[in-house]
Design a protein around this motif. Structure first.
Motif, PDB file in Angstrom:
ATOM      1  N   SER A   1      17.587  -0.972  25.612  1.00  0.00           N
ATOM      2  CA  SER A   1      18.153  -1.192  24.282  1.00  0.00           C
ATOM      3  C   SER A   1      18.073  -2.673  23.944  1.00  0.00           C
ATOM      4  N   ARG A   2      17.723  -2.946  22.704  1.00  0.00           N
ATOM      5  CA  ARG A   2      17.516  -4.344  22.321  1.00  0.00           C
ATOM      6  C   ARG A   2      17.757  -4.512  20.825  1.00  0.00           C
ATOM      7  N   GLU A   3      18.355  -5.647  20.450  1.00  0.00           N
ATOM      8  CA  GLU A   3      18.518  -5.996  19.040  1.00  0.00           C
ATOM      9  C   GLU A   3      17.174  -6.470  18.500  1.00  0.00           C
ATOM     10  N   ILE A   4      16.696  -5.814  17.460  1.00  0.00           N
ATOM     11  CA  ILE A   4      15.408  -6.181  16.889  1.00  0.00           C
ATOM     12  C   ILE A   4      15.487  -6.228  15.367  1.00  0.00           C
ATOM     13  N   SER A   5      14.478  -6.831  14.753  1.00  0.00           N
ATOM     14  CA  SER A   5      14.246  -6.729  13.310  1.00  0.00           C
ATOM     15  C   SER A   5      12.993  -5.885  13.137  1.00  0.00           C
ATOM     16  N   VAL A   6      13.069  -4.888  12.280  1.00  0.00           N
ATOM     17  CA  VAL A   6      11.965  -3.946  12.082  1.00  0.00           C
ATOM     18  C   VAL A   6      11.448  -4.046  10.660  1.00  0.00           C
ATOM     19  N   MET A   7      10.125  -4.051  10.519  1.00  0.00           N
ATOM     20  CA  MET A   7       9.485  -4.122   9.205  1.00  0.00           C
ATOM     21  C   MET A   7       8.566  -2.926   8.990  1.00  0.00           C
ATOM     22  N   PHE A   8       8.626  -2.380   7.781  1.00  0.00           N
ATOM     23  CA  PHE A   8       7.633  -1.413   7.330  1.00  0.00           C
ATOM     24  C   PHE A   8       6.968  -1.968   6.069  1.00  0.00           C
ATOM     25  N   MET A   9       5.642  -1.891   6.008  1.00  0.00           N
ATOM     26  CA  MET A   9       4.881  -2.295   4.840  1.00  0.00           C
ATOM     27  C   MET A   9       4.049  -1.113   4.373  1.00  0.00           C
ATOM     28  N   ASP A  10       3.987  -0.930   3.057  1.00  0.00           N
ATOM     29  CA  ASP A  10       3.212   0.163   2.504  1.00  0.00           C
ATOM     30  C   ASP A  10       2.494  -0.332   1.253  1.00  0.00           C
ATOM     31  N   VAL A  11       1.313   0.209   0.989  1.00  0.00           N
ATOM     32  CA  VAL A  11       0.570  -0.144  -0.216  1.00  0.00           C
ATOM     33  C   VAL A  11       1.051   0.740  -1.364  1.00  0.00           C
ATOM     34  N   ARG A  12       1.429   0.127  -2.473  1.00  0.00           N
ATOM     35  CA  ARG A  12       1.870   0.880  -3.642  1.00  0.00           C
ATOM     36  C   ARG A  12       0.663   1.522  -4.332  1.00  0.00           C
ATOM     37  N   GLY A  13       0.822   2.730  -4.811  1.00  0.00           N
ATOM     38  CA  GLY A  13      -0.241   3.392  -5.555  1.00  0.00           C
ATOM     39  C   GLY A  13      -1.505   3.603  -4.744  1.00  0.00           C
ATOM     40  N   PHE A  14      -1.348   3.931  -3.462  1.00  0.00           N
ATOM     41  CA  PHE A  14      -2.521   4.065  -2.601  1.00  0.00           C
ATOM     42  C   PHE A  14      -3.374   5.284  -2.969  1.00  0.00           C
ATOM     43  N   THR A  15      -2.743   6.360  -3.427  1.00  0.00           N
ATOM     44  CA  THR A  15      -3.506   7.573  -3.748  1.00  0.00           C
ATOM     45  C   THR A  15      -4.529   7.332  -4.854  1.00  0.00           C
ATOM     46  N   PRO A  16      -4.165   6.704  -5.983  1.00  0.00           N
ATOM     47  CA  PRO A  16      -5.181   6.424  -7.009  1.00  0.00           C
ATOM     48  C   PRO A  16      -6.309   5.519  -6.493  1.00  0.00           C
ATOM     49  N   ILE A  17      -5.955   4.569  -5.627  1.00  0.00           N
ATOM     50  CA  ILE A  17      -6.982   3.690  -5.057  1.00  0.00           C
ATOM     51  C   ILE A  17      -7.947   4.503  -4.201  1.00  0.00           C
ATOM     52  N   SER A  18      -7.392   5.364  -3.343  1.00  0.00           N
ATOM     53  CA  SER A  18      -8.237   6.146  -2.445  1.00  0.00           C
ATOM     54  C   SER A  18      -9.131   7.109  -3.219  1.00  0.00           C
ATOM     55  N   GLU A  19      -8.650   7.618  -4.352  1.00  0.00           N
ATOM     56  CA  GLU A  19      -9.444   8.543  -5.151  1.00  0.00           C
ATOM     57  C   GLU A  19     -10.612   7.857  -5.838  1.00  0.00           C
ATOM     58  N   ALA A  20     -10.477   6.531  -6.059  1.00  0.00           N
ATOM     59  CA  ALA A  20     -11.520   5.789  -6.769  1.00  0.00           C
ATOM     60  C   ALA A  20     -12.574   5.203  -5.834  1.00  0.00           C
TER      61      ALA A  20
END
Length: 257
Positions: free
Chosen positions: A1-20
């Protein structure tokens, strides 16, 4: 067990980008985007846990100790914002040249802090070094909430209490799935230099006044302060006050007692 800082990053509007894009173009896009974002995390001593399609999970303070992990996670998020802005400014992805309706790439980042279990996880034949626990789940949900709050970099109150010197503005409370009570979150505005500037000092004071006016139900005062806050918000925080404007508008509809 450990005290940590956790980050999540996501690309906004990825579905329209992937379709193009074709499959090959999509891989090129992801690699071009994730490379500088990963550099930003590692420059601040973060551990990249995994890539999940267009997302990154990372954490600080494991496997090696990083005493100022909350602050470093916030700095990494700011470097990620700067990297995306630079890529957009140079049309590095070629979306403007191809005539995309909205050529700007946008990301959302959520950061949470707390106790997690870290170590090797998986099967006897294949495993990864990772982190697990409620702190991780909440970080992912804070990232998801950032879109509704019209800000790209959002942190929990736990991180806000641990970081030192980062310019923050309270974004309010959000109801996160699986949590019994709302979670207070903060938007990252800038680094230590921004936090120490007179301009941010004025802005921060007005922002606190806006929150107080909304809580008191003072629509007139809230409208005035909201306009001042919007004048001080730069391009990165331009949309941050949309949901505050909705709250102020709701005050106008409350019948007087």
């Amino acid at each position: 067990s450990r005290e940590i800082s956790v980050m999540f990053m996501d690309v906004r509007g990825f579905t329209p980008i992937s379709e193009a894009l074709t499959a090959t173009e999509l891989v090129d896009f992801i690699n071009m985007l994730l490379s500088p974002l990963s550099d930003a995390i590692q420059d601040e001593l973060g551990t990249i846990d995994k890539y999940i399609g267009d997302s990154i999970m990372a954490f600080w303070n494991a496997p090696v100790s990083v005493p100022d992990h909350a602050t470093r996670a916030c700095r990494a998020a700011l470097k990620m914002r700067a990297a995306v802005n630079a890529l957009n400014a140079s049309d590095a992805f070629g979306f403007a040249a191809r005539g995309f309706k909205d050529p700007r790439v946008r990301i959302g980042v959520g950061i949470n802090g707390g106790l997690a279990c870290v170590g090797n996880m998986g099967s006897q034949r294949r495993f990864n070094y990772s982190a697990m626990g409620d702190v991780v789940n909440v970080a992912a949900r804070i990232e998801s909430a950032s879109k509704g709050l019209n800000t790209d970099l959002l942190i929990s109150e736990d991180v806000a209490q641990q970081e030192k010197g980062i310019a923050l503005l309270e974004a309010g409370e959000v109801a996160l799935k699986g949590k019994s009570r709302p979670t207070k979150v903060y938007a990252i505005v800038g680094d230590e230099a921004v936090a120490a500037s007179p301009e941010f000092g004025e802005w921060s004071g007005l922002h606190r006044a806006l929150l107080a006016a909304i809580e008191a139900g003072d629509a007139g005062r809230a409208s005035t302060v909201l306009a001042s806050c919007r004048d001080l918000a730069g391009e990165d925080m331009r949309d941050f006050y949309h949901h505050f404007a909705d709250q102020v508008a709701a005050l106008d509809t409350v019948p007087s007692q």
